[in-house]
Design a protein around this motif. Structure first.
Motif, PDB file in Angstrom:
ATOM      1  N   THR A 130     -53.348  44.340 -17.841  1.00  0.00           N
ATOM      2  CA  THR A 130     -51.961  43.520 -17.665  1.00  0.00           C
ATOM      3  C   THR A 130     -52.177  42.387 -16.844  1.00  0.00           C
ATOM      4  O   THR A 130     -51.437  41.318 -17.061  1.00  0.00           O
TER       5      THR A 130
ATOM      6  N   GLU B  55     -50.915  38.734 -18.071  1.00  0.00           N
ATOM      7  CA  GLU B  55     -49.462  38.318 -17.642  1.00  0.00           C
ATOM      8  C   GLU B  55     -49.561  37.819 -16.320  1.00  0.00           C
ATOM      9  O   GLU B  55     -48.528  36.951 -15.827  1.00  0.00           O
TER      10      GLU B  55
ATOM     11  N   ARG C  71     -56.699  27.599 -16.934  1.00  0.00           N
ATOM     12  CA  ARG C  71     -55.631  27.439 -18.050  1.00  0.00           C
ATOM     13  C   ARG C  71     -55.061  26.346 -18.215  1.00  0.00           C
ATOM     14  O   ARG C  71     -54.426  26.123 -19.434  1.00  0.00           O
TER      15      ARG C  71
ATOM     16  N   THR D  68     -47.393  32.896 -13.008  1.00  0.00           N
ATOM     17  CA  THR D  68     -47.814  34.007 -14.144  1.00  0.00           C
ATOM     18  C   THR D  68     -48.007  33.491 -15.479  1.00  0.00           C
ATOM     19  O   THR D  68     -47.755  32.133 -15.528  1.00  0.00           O
ATOM     20  N   THR D  69     -48.581  34.091 -16.551  1.00  0.00           N
ATOM     21  CA  THR D  69     -48.690  33.506 -17.644  1.00  0.00           C
ATOM     22  C   THR D  69     -47.563  32.626 -18.231  1.00  0.00           C
ATOM     23  O   THR D  69     -47.602  31.708 -18.893  1.00  0.00           O
ATOM     24  N   GLU D  70     -46.369  33.373 -18.127  1.00  0.00           N
ATOM     25  CA  GLU D  70     -45.152  32.748 -18.497  1.00  0.00           C
ATOM     26  C   GLU D  70     -44.863  31.322 -17.869  1.00  0.00           C
ATOM     27  O   GLU D  70     -44.510  30.346 -18.671  1.00  0.00           O
ATOM     28  N   GLN D  71     -45.233  31.169 -16.586  1.00  0.00           N
ATOM     29  CA  GLN D  71     -44.971  29.944 -15.899  1.00  0.00           C
ATOM     30  C   GLN D  71     -46.181  28.820 -16.121  1.00  0.00           C
ATOM     31  O   GLN D  71     -45.733  27.746 -16.490  1.00  0.00           O
TER      32      GLN D  71
ATOM     33  N   ALA E 214     -47.461  28.811 -19.276  1.00  0.00           N
ATOM     34  CA  ALA E 214     -47.128  28.298 -20.624  1.00  0.00           C
ATOM     35  C   ALA E 214     -45.874  27.407 -20.478  1.00  0.00           C
ATOM     36  O   ALA E 214     -45.799  26.477 -21.431  1.00  0.00           O
ATOM     37  N   ALA E 215     -45.035  27.531 -19.457  1.00  0.00           N
ATOM     38  CA  ALA E 215     -43.792  26.542 -19.366  1.00  0.00           C
ATOM     39  C   ALA E 215     -44.217  25.130 -18.813  1.00  0.00           C
ATOM     40  O   ALA E 215     -43.847  24.288 -19.427  1.00  0.00           O
TER      41      ALA E 215
ATOM     42  N   LYS F 270     -47.403  23.954 -19.674  1.00  0.00           N
ATOM     43  CA  LYS F 270     -48.009  23.256 -20.789  1.00  0.00           C
ATOM     44  C   LYS F 270     -46.723  22.863 -21.524  1.00  0.00           C
ATOM     45  O   LYS F 270     -47.027  21.729 -22.207  1.00  0.00           O
TER      46      LYS F 270
END
Length: 128
Positions: A53, A57, A68, A86-89, A91-92, A94
């Protein structure tokens, strides 16, 4: 007469770094103990759910965030990113494609090209 081999151990911070996770995000029993080389190998070979996890994440430590995003750790600092993300941040960032990201990716790419040129000039015996 055979000597009993002592078990190599490391601090939790070292183990977390080797696992590519943020120490503060790991379970308390991981943070509060020591990790043997065998335990680290077992965690890498068959990661428990908490480790899977965290790797998926986050929050991620700076070296993972930089990798990344395709930038250097120094590039993150120049952009003012000093906290774990976080992975979400990630991605945002990018998706947003800020100007600093393009600039830092170009800087990293040029640095890698220069290092490759130096390695080719020096030859394989000098890369250690």
């Amino acid at each position: 007469m055979t000597r009993q081999r002592s078990t190599q151990t490391m601090k939790p911070a070292t183990a977390a770094k080797k696992l590519g996770v943020l120490l503060d995000a790991t379970p308390a029993d991981f943070r509060d103990g020591v990790v043997s080389r065998d335990e680290l190998d077992a965690l890498q070979a068959d990661p428990p759910q908490w480790l899977r996890t965290l790797r998926a994440e986050g929050p991620h430590p700076r070296p993972v965030v930089a990798d990344r995003l395709g930038v250097s750790i120094s590039g993150l600092a120049r952009a003012g990113i000093t906290d774990p993300l976080t992975t979400e941040q990630i991605a945002a960032i990018k998706a947003e494609e800020p100007e600093w990201l393009a600039r830092e990716r170009a800087t990293r790419a040029e640095t890698q090209r220069a290092e490759a040129r130096l390695r080719s000039v020096r030859g394989p015996e000098s890369s250690a």
